[in-house]
Design an enzyme around this catalytic site. Structure first.
Site, PDB file in Angstrom:
ATOM      1  N   ASP A  78       3.892  -0.551   1.343  1.00 28.13           N
ATOM      2  CA  ASP A  78       4.658  -1.620   2.719  1.00 28.13           C
ATOM      3  C   ASP A  78       2.956  -2.158   2.972  1.00 28.13           C
ATOM      4  O   ASP A  78       1.431  -2.338   2.327  1.00 28.13           O
ATOM      5  CB  ASP A  78       4.152  -0.434   3.463  1.00 28.13           C
ATOM      6  CG  ASP A  78       5.246   0.289   3.733  1.00 28.13           C
ATOM      7  OD1 ASP A  78       6.365  -0.153   3.994  1.00 28.13           O
ATOM      8  OD2 ASP A  78       4.564   1.917   3.109  1.00 28.13           O
ATOM      9  N   ASP A  80       0.338  -4.489   5.857  1.00 30.63           N
ATOM     10  CA  ASP A  80      -0.419  -4.727   7.081  1.00 30.63           C
ATOM     11  C   ASP A  80      -0.948  -5.296   7.345  1.00 30.63           C
ATOM     12  O   ASP A  80      -1.808  -6.144   6.527  1.00 30.63           O
ATOM     13  CB  ASP A  80      -0.887  -2.761   8.201  1.00 30.63           C
ATOM     14  CG  ASP A  80      -0.582  -1.261   8.025  1.00 30.63           C
ATOM     15  OD1 ASP A  80       1.107  -1.476   7.899  1.00 30.63           O
ATOM     16  OD2 ASP A  80      -0.835  -0.400   7.318  1.00 30.63           O
ATOM     17  N   ASP A 178     -10.520   4.753   9.004  1.00 29.06           N
ATOM     18  CA  ASP A 178     -10.726   6.388   9.054  1.00 29.06           C
ATOM     19  C   ASP A 178     -12.258   6.070   7.346  1.00 29.06           C
ATOM     20  O   ASP A 178     -12.930   6.320   6.794  1.00 29.06           O
ATOM     21  CB  ASP A 178      -9.560   7.094   8.275  1.00 29.06           C
ATOM     22  CG  ASP A 178      -8.904   7.082   7.706  1.00 29.06           C
ATOM     23  OD1 ASP A 178      -8.697   5.375   6.609  1.00 29.06           O
ATOM     24  OD2 ASP A 178      -6.871   7.271   7.465  1.00 29.06           O
TER      25      ASP A 178
END
Length: 522
Positions: A78, A80, A178
């Site tokens: 994926d 982003d 994070d």
């Protein structure tokens, strides 16, 4: 300090303490000669999104896990993109783009259709805010829905962030993320990686380190606990380890997950089990002391992870992901819960239930006890039910059943399920082999296979009949001194006592017309 003492002697009020400025990190632009990312591993659609945004005058970068994987020489699944354009501005630049989410508003830019469908997730740089200054609600996402409607930054009573839609600069956006290895930005045009928190250094050291105080970050979003496990499992094959300070608060903060919506926990559980490292995730959960308490259904997986059938299903899932094949949550969960369905089914059969209703009732009971109220339960339940209901039908290989079975849309899932059962010895290997050949055979060969199965069935029936003990009637009275019957004969006699056919009374035949005689003629 001296100034403070003098102020006290003069009776001056102490100055208000200065707010500590958060450390946003120093921008470090790392060239391709240092990071070594292969541009051929970057998805062309992600590049198109970046170029479109930059052409419109915005900043845009590939971000997060995709950059991490690129650094490790892996092709990301994926991609982003992060930008300083607002969601509305992003949406206006693409023909097929949709704003989603409430807690975090993001844009899905869609390319292609059907199975070729690809989604590039675009997020706006967010400001780093002090959550103690955020608006607070007493409930959660559901109970405080009306309150949250007009809020951009809100937390619940435990400090969990419920709304975070305040835009800011890139350095603050990086601090919000994070782990350090997930907080890097890659520009596919200039091939520069922007790093604020030493992500490249941690990647080289193979360390998973939380940005900021780990306990505080877990409190802001408890799902980071599961993400920590997932990243540790995914990167364990690359010898990555959780930093000690990052791992220490995990068990202590685990109860915070009880406030997270069940649907979100369900999705995170699937990411643990269906992204190609299910076995490693189980091992990490055990090693970190998180075997129980994250999510009820995950507790069941952990309890049964060493069961041959569940272990085979987890390994098969990892294999399929590695081979680029699709995986469905219905299949894996059907494997995990088959033990419950089977036990409930057998219990009802023992009570004299008809087989099919017994199976259906057992399935309903398992859904109510194990699945709960999660998003998409209807489709999930329908697929799982088809897999389970198909299992007893595999035993019938004659008549029209085989052809109707292979024509079902979920046949392949049902067969793979039965194939795993054969692998652990729950069903005969010959049964799985027969169906393996039948589904790929032409009509002539299928007819031969059905005939073969019919002959085998008849042969088994004859063998069973021949193996059945023969029952003989014995005389009620034996001659004096005759040898006594064996125990087996005595049992047979007791079973058949009184079963001898009664004497049939012979019916008198009526005389034919005209041939009757009278007593005078005799």
């Amino acid at each position: 300090m001296i100034k403070t003492i003098i102020d006290k002697l003069l009776g001056k009020a102490p100055a208000a303490p200065r707010a500590r400025k958060p450390k946003f990190g120093k921008r470090d632009e790392v060239p391709v000669q240092v990071h070594g990312i292969d541009p051929n591993l970057v998805d062309r659609r992600a590049i198109d999104v970046v170029q479109t945004l930059k052409s419109a005058g915005f900043e845009a970068y590939i971000v997060g896990g995709a950059v991490r994987d690129l650094l490790l020489g892996l092709r990301p699944k994926d991609f982003d993109v992060a930008t300083n354009a607002t969601p509305e501005q992003v949406k206006n630049l693409f023909r097929r783009a949709f704003i989603i989410g409430k807690r975090f508003r993001i844009v899905h830019v869609v390319y292609g259709r059907g199975r070729e469908n690809e989604v590039i997730e675009v997020s706006t740089f967010r400001a780093f805010l002090d959550n103690s200054a955020a608006e607070q609600v007493s409930g959660n996402e559901r109970t405080s829905k009306n309150e949250l409607a007009g809020m951009k930054h809100a937390v619940d009573a435990s400090g969990r962030v419920l709304r975070d839609n305040v835009w800011g600069p890139q350095d603050q956006d990086a601090t919000r993320r994070d782990f350090t290895i997930n907080a890097m930005y890659y520009d596919p045009e200039t091939q520069i990686v922007v790093d604020y928190h030493g992500g490249i250094a941690d990647a080289k050291k193979k360390v998973l380190r939380m940005i900021g105080d780990p306990a505080t970050r877990y409190r802001e979003d408890p799902v980071r606990i599961i993400r920590a496990v997932r990243f540790a499992a995914k990167l364990s094959s690359k010898d990555f380890k959780l930093e000690a300070k990052t791992a220490k608060p995990l068990v202590e903060c685990e109860p915070l997950l009880q406030e997270v919506p069940q649907s979100r926990l369900f999705d995170e559980m699937l990411k643990l089990l269906q992204t190609g490292h299910a076995i490693a995730s189980v091992e990490q959960l055990k090693a970190l002391g998180l075997s129980r308490g994250i999510y009820p259904l995950l507790d069941v997986v952990m309890e049964r992870a060493d069961h041959p059938f569940v272990q085979a299903a987890l390994m098969d899932t990892d294999r399929r992901v590695a081979e680029g094949k699709p995986v469905a949550p219905s299949f894996l969960l059907a494997c995990v819960l088959w033990q419950d369905v089977k036990q409930g089914w057998e219990k009802r059969l023992g009570k004299g239930y008809h087989p099919f209703p017994a199976l259906q009732e057992s399935i309903d009971e398992v859904f109510d006890q194990r699945i709960g109220d999660v998003s998409g339960r209807g489709k999930l339940a329908a697929d799982m039910r088809e897999i389970w209901v198909m299992q007893p039908r595999f035993d019938k290989r004659t008549g029209a059943t085989p052809n109707s079975m292979v024509a079902q849309p979920r046949f392949r899932a049902g067969f793979d399920f039965m194939r795993l059962r054969a692998d652990i010895g729950e069903v005969e290997e010959s049964l799985a082999s027969w169906w393996q050949e039948f589904q790929h055979a032409d009509d002539t060969r299928r007819a031969d296979l059905i005939a073969q199965a019919r002959d085998e069935q008849r042969a088994r029936q004859r063998t069973q009949q021949q193996a059945a003990p023969k029952v003989h009637r014995v005389a009620k009275k034996k001659a004096e001194g005759e040898a006594a019957s064996s125990p087996l004969e005595e049992v047979a006699n007791e079973v058949n006592e009184g079963d001898a056919p009664k004497k049939r009374r012979r019916r008198r035949r009526k005389p034919a017309a005209g041939s009757a005689t009278t007593g005078g003629d005799e």
